[in-house]
Design a protein around this motif. Structure first.
Motif: not given
Length: 367
Positions: A37-53, A156-164
């Motif tokens: 929880h705190m890491n999401t508020r202060t840094s960056v987390s990745v969630f697999d939310v593939s259970h959503m339709g 999150a923008p830094e991770i997206m940049e790393g993902l190309g």
């Protein structure tokens, strides 16, 4: 029938503690949901939310069909924009689900629906599609052959940049890129909205892709420094922001007025399922409303769904969702309170562990 999310093996590989939510087997946490929880508020987390339709909806009259189906005026949603969100209501303006719609083109829209309703929403949409004569509109459920990865937090923008996909930082809230390239391969889309409230500060991206590509994206996100997070953290994060959870904070016996769920509504809209009744409720008023609740700072208890809210000995409301907020260091909740006692800033008594604790009525967001 219980189903497994497509990337369950990757979740296990990353240390996920597996459990069941809304008929789906997925990760509840990765060791410490408070830290997630705190890491999401202060840094960056990745969630697999593939259970959503996930649905693909296409046809020459797809806009006309969706416009009759949902609570919001979709003429305001331009190409490359998300609806953010809209409601599926029954004829009494009860909330069946809140969903996200993506306007790809004149004859192609995409939808993301909540996990408990993947089959139910599809069946209901098809019933109305046939009833209204939209036989030229097709709805395909692609949930099990695709993935949805959410990258949340200020970095999150830094991770997206790393993902190309460095273009992510240029996306405005509720914009998406159809067919965006991530890790050198085309995805279904990359969007900018968020699932935990981080979009309030312009953080949060979602990547919808096929299963093998999704596995690459999830692994690479972690390698780039995003910490994996599960559903427990996601629940406490969304509750801090006051976001509703279908089946707990809203259902077919709950209308959007008492839920104070204004974002998905176009009150002037006359032709949609539930719209006439919604307008009637709006004009007549409601007897209860949804409010936020905060316990005393440092009190490490979790308000439970269904717990009573009292003014003295009088029951005046009930909790619908509760969690411990590590950000606030206190128990928090959402619930419905009689309008006669819903004074923002005042205190009531909350049923906790067989006793009572003072709780402050607050507006959302709670942080």
């Amino acid at each position: 029938m219980v189903k497994e999310v497509p990337l369950l093996d990757v979740q296990r590989e990353l240390g996920g503690n597996i459990g069941e939510f809304a008929g789906w087997i997925t990760s509840m946490d990765y060791g410490n949901p408070l830290e997630e929880h705190m890491n999401t508020r202060t840094s960056v987390s990745v969630f697999d939310v593939s259970h959503m339709g996930r649905y693909v909806i296409k046809g020459k009259r797809v806009f006309e069909f969706l416009q009759k189906l949902v609570s919001k005026d979709l003429s305001e949603v331009g190409t490359g924009k998300m609806s953010g969100p809209v409601l599926l209501m029954n004829e009494n303006a009860g909330i069946r689900d809140d969903i996200m719609l993506y306007n790809v083109s004149e004859d192609l829209w995409l939808a993301v629906v909540n996990a408990p309703n993947v089959e139910k929403d599809l069946e209901w949409m098809n019933e109305w599609r046939i009833k209204w004569g939209f036989t030229d509109v097709e709805i395909e459920n692609v949930t099990l052959k695709s993935t949805l990865i959410a990258i949340q937090g200020p970095k999150a923008p830094e991770i997206m940049e790393g993902l190309g996909f460095s273009e992510a930082k240029n996306l405005k809230i509720l914009e998406f890129v159809y067919g965006a390239e991530v890790l050198g391969k085309k995805t279904m889309l990359v969007s900018h909205s968020g699932w935990t409230g981080e979009e309030v500060r312009s953080f949060g991206f979602e990547i919808w892709s096929d299963v093998s590509h999704g596995a690459e994206i999830l692994r690479k996100s972690v390698a780039l420094g995003a910490k994996p997070a599960g559903l427990i953290a996601r629940d406490s994060l969304r509750l801090e922001m006051g976001y509703l959870l279908v089946g707990q904070d809203m259902d077919e016996n709950t209308n959007p007025i008492e839920a104070r769920y204004w974002l998905p509504l176009s009150l002037e809209k006359e032709e949609c399922i539930g719209c006439p009744k919604l307008r009637e409720i709006y004009e007549e008023g409601v007897s209860r409303i949804r409010v936020g609740l905060k316990l005393k700072k440092g009190l490490r208890v979790i308000p439970r769904h269904g717990a009573g809210i009292y003014a003295g000995n009088k029951l005046v409301g009930k909790v619908t969702s509760g969690a411990f907020s590590p950000y606030l260091n206190s128990g928090i909740a959402a619930g419905y309170v009689n309008v006669s006692h819903a004074y923002i800033g005042s205190k009531l008594d909350l049923e906790v562990r067989g006793g009572r604790q003072k709780v402050k009525i607050t507006d959302f967001p709670l942080i």
